[in-house]
Motif scaffolding. Sequence first.
Motif, PDB file in Angstrom:
ATOM      1  N   ALA A  35      34.958 -45.559 -14.332  1.00  0.00           N
ATOM      2  CA  ALA A  35      35.973 -46.369 -14.697  1.00  0.00           C
ATOM      3  C   ALA A  35      36.689 -45.788 -15.936  1.00  0.00           C
ATOM      4  CB  ALA A  35      35.228 -47.778 -15.122  1.00  0.00           C
ATOM      5  N   LEU A  36      35.994 -45.266 -16.999  1.00  0.00           N
ATOM      6  CA  LEU A  36      36.559 -44.663 -18.080  1.00  0.00           C
ATOM      7  C   LEU A  36      37.825 -43.752 -17.694  1.00  0.00           C
ATOM      8  CD1 LEU A  36      36.991 -44.503 -21.160  1.00  0.00           C
ATOM      9  CD2 LEU A  36      35.077 -42.957 -21.137  1.00  0.00           C
ATOM     10  N   ALA A  60      38.558 -54.932 -19.577  1.00  0.00           N
ATOM     11  CA  ALA A  60      38.423 -53.472 -19.495  1.00  0.00           C
ATOM     12  C   ALA A  60      37.189 -53.025 -20.434  1.00  0.00           C
ATOM     13  CB  ALA A  60      39.633 -52.667 -19.905  1.00  0.00           C
ATOM     14  N   MET A  81      40.413 -59.111 -15.738  1.00  0.00           N
ATOM     15  CA  MET A  81      41.401 -58.183 -15.747  1.00  0.00           C
ATOM     16  C   MET A  81      42.491 -58.460 -14.656  1.00  0.00           C
ATOM     17  SD  MET A  81      39.195 -54.545 -16.004  1.00  0.00           S
ATOM     18  CE  MET A  81      40.457 -53.552 -15.353  1.00  0.00           C
ATOM     19  N   PHE A 140      40.692 -45.363 -16.208  1.00  0.00           N
ATOM     20  CA  PHE A 140      41.495 -46.029 -17.241  1.00  0.00           C
ATOM     21  C   PHE A 140      42.414 -44.880 -18.161  1.00  0.00           C
ATOM     22  CE2 PHE A 140      38.580 -49.880 -17.234  1.00  0.00           C
ATOM     23  CZ  PHE A 140      39.561 -50.561 -16.748  1.00  0.00           C
ATOM     24  N   VAL A 195      34.156 -53.804 -18.524  1.00  0.00           N
ATOM     25  CA  VAL A 195      33.723 -52.920 -17.219  1.00  0.00           C
ATOM     26  C   VAL A 195      33.133 -51.627 -17.911  1.00  0.00           C
ATOM     27  CG1 VAL A 195      34.702 -51.395 -15.714  1.00  0.00           C
ATOM     28  CG2 VAL A 195      35.406 -53.690 -15.903  1.00  0.00           C
ATOM     29  N   LEU A 196      33.684 -51.204 -18.976  1.00  0.00           N
ATOM     30  CA  LEU A 196      33.078 -49.889 -19.602  1.00  0.00           C
ATOM     31  C   LEU A 196      31.870 -49.968 -20.485  1.00  0.00           C
ATOM     32  CD1 LEU A 196      36.451 -48.175 -21.037  1.00  0.00           C
ATOM     33  CD2 LEU A 196      35.273 -48.152 -18.925  1.00  0.00           C
ATOM     34  N   ARG A 215      30.405 -46.610 -14.843  1.00  0.00           N
ATOM     35  CA  ARG A 215      31.354 -46.609 -16.204  1.00  0.00           C
ATOM     36  C   ARG A 215      32.178 -45.222 -16.418  1.00  0.00           C
ATOM     37  NH1 ARG A 215      26.027 -47.140 -18.196  1.00  0.00           N
ATOM     38  NH2 ARG A 215      25.455 -45.392 -19.554  1.00  0.00           N
ATOM     39  N   THR A 216      31.250 -44.259 -16.187  1.00  0.00           N
ATOM     40  CA  THR A 216      32.158 -42.860 -16.526  1.00  0.00           C
ATOM     41  C   THR A 216      33.406 -42.974 -15.580  1.00  0.00           C
ATOM     42  OG1 THR A 216      29.987 -42.053 -16.551  1.00  0.00           O
ATOM     43  CG2 THR A 216      31.874 -40.688 -16.694  1.00  0.00           C
TER      44      THR A 216
END
Lengths: 99, 631
Positions: free
Chosen positions: B611-612, A18, A37, B615, A21-22, B608-609
């Motif tokens: 994805a964040l 994770a 993941m 999450f 990815v970020l 990524r934003t």
Amino acid sequence: MNPVNYLYLSALLFTIGASGVLIRRNAIVLFMCVELMLNASNLALVTFSRMHGNLDGQIIAFFTMVVAAAEVVVGLAIIVSIFRTRHSASVDDSNLMKL
Amino acid sequence: MNSLIPLLVAAPLAGAVLLLLGGRAFDRLGHWLATALAALSFGFGLALFSDMLGRDAEDRTLTQHLFSWIPVNGFQADISFQLDQLSMTFVLLITGVGTLIHLYSVGYMAHDERRRRFFAYLNLFLAAMLLLVVADNYLLLYFGWEGVGLASYLLIGFWQHKPSAATAAKKAFIVNRVGDMGLSIAIMLMFVEFGSFAFEPVFGAAGSASEGKLTAIGLMLLLAACGKSAQVPLQSWLGDAMEGPTPVSALIHAATMVTAGVYLITRSGAIFNLAPDAQTAVVVVGAVTLLFGAIVGCAKDDIKKALAGSTMSQIGFMILAAGLGPIGYAFAIMHLVTHGFFKAGLFLGAGSVMHGMNDEVNMRHYGGLRKYMPVTFVTFGLGYLAIIGFPGLSGFFSKDKIIEAAFAKGGTEGWILGLCTLVGAAVTAFYMTRVMILTFFGEKRWQPDAEGHDPHPHESPKTMTVPMIVLAFGSVFAGGLFAFHESFLTWLEPVTGHEEGNSPLTPLVVTLLTTACMLAGVALSYLMYGRSAVPVVPPYGSPLTRAARRDLLQDDFNHAVLVRPGSALAAALVYFDSRGLDGFVNGLAATIGGVSSRLRRIQNGYVRTYALSMFGGTLVLVATTLLMRSV
């Protein structure tokens, strides 16, 4: 050996994936992190299967593998074609859809 | 025989359809086709009439069910026809006079490039009017009623390139709509009250309904009749309707359209007989209109508008007679038929005069035409004698009967109505004599037309004079024929019923009074217009004359009472709509737009934003689940 240890390992792997990815920008690395993941969750599923003494978790793990394989095929194709047109594998450059 | 009834309507309807859809192919002979189809319809009418005469008086009602139009459980609307003595009278009048007017139009419209269309509309007019009189239920009658409205709109506005004609057509249509609303409300009331709108069940059940409901239905029917028959307060369209070609005026005033109101009231006799208040309203409308129209007719210099005033007044006589109940129904219809003859004759004569005078309509620019147009003079003159009720001619018999019936109403009411009709008869004689003198007698006051051509009055072609001659025969003899052994009354009595009433005066006295009033009117008119030269420029006149020239201020009244408040209401609604409703809606849209353009910033395009946020979302979900479990 205590099966819970496998769960710890799985959580660790998932967290690494994770974070990757970020944080990372390279599409290939991003991709590998996603795989990490998926495999972390596979590990957790198999562990649960072992802990509960039935095969449900293992069956779902197989499904995950198949889906992951398919995803890799499509994903890699997209990444390759993006790299060919833009000469870059950075995901930050592929932002044309935003207004 | 019954199967001929739909054909009565179908023949002219087919003509209208062929001529409208057939295109240029019918340009050359279409008008003859239309005339032939009107004549064919008249032929069917005659066949049915002779068949009807062969039966007993009680057995003369023919019915023909064509098909179910709207069959829904309790709501049965059928296309079915009923031909009784009353309908038969109308059928013969409509098709007979209608055919003559078609024939006349062949000559009158010979040089109009849209002639085919004109004849298609004439046929449509006949078809709609025939449908109106042979329908066996109010809904089908309403269909014909609306058809008549449409056809009149198309014909009044036939010369649509003239703004005045286009406006007149719209005016006629809109004023008629007010009346139509009355008819539709009456039909709805009938359906609610009786569960049907066919004549037979409604009239059969009328006795069991409360008087209040019957009065309401009657008043709504009266409103409808006022619209179509140009009665006060919905009379204002008739004068402007003169913008149409003259044969149209003849058709509207003699055979179709304005007679529809009289038909409606006579047909609904069973309802009116049980609603005395509604009858009183009918009588009042008739009396007011007969005087109103007569006064307007006295002041007009336009020959067609003078005749229009006279139509209004004569229809007033009929409505009054119809409002008297069984005393008057038959005489209303009798006057309607004789009026059909002489008014058609007068209008066709007026058209013939205009034809010879470069379309001049101002009577002050006529004069001395009798030598130049002998046939028109004689036929118009006979129509004139008939309308003023000269003894022995048609109008004499029918109008005299109405005046007798008015007296026969009895009591104070009878006296008031009788005097109104007598005054009406005198004024009729006055203004018709005026028309006659201004047009055919005196000196020539001819004026060159707008392009500077001097008029060369000449007799009209045969296609125009023949119908005028036929109608003149009707104007002379129809009344005598109807009055002979009271044949007309005997003919209609099974449908309309008849009562003698109790007249304070004997018929002979009434006849003498009527004749005296008529002679007084003629004499006064002769003194005013026959003895001295008529000025070409109308004199200033008394306030009444000036008001009558403006149709007794009917338009000013409508403008002040209806149009101005209406416009003000519309303006207020527009203000409320644009400021109130639009303001709210626009404000809401602007708020949402502003918020969205701020929220849009969230979408920055970086994977990524997203994805964040995924999450984060998952985390929240898991946390919530755990929390809920532990509680």
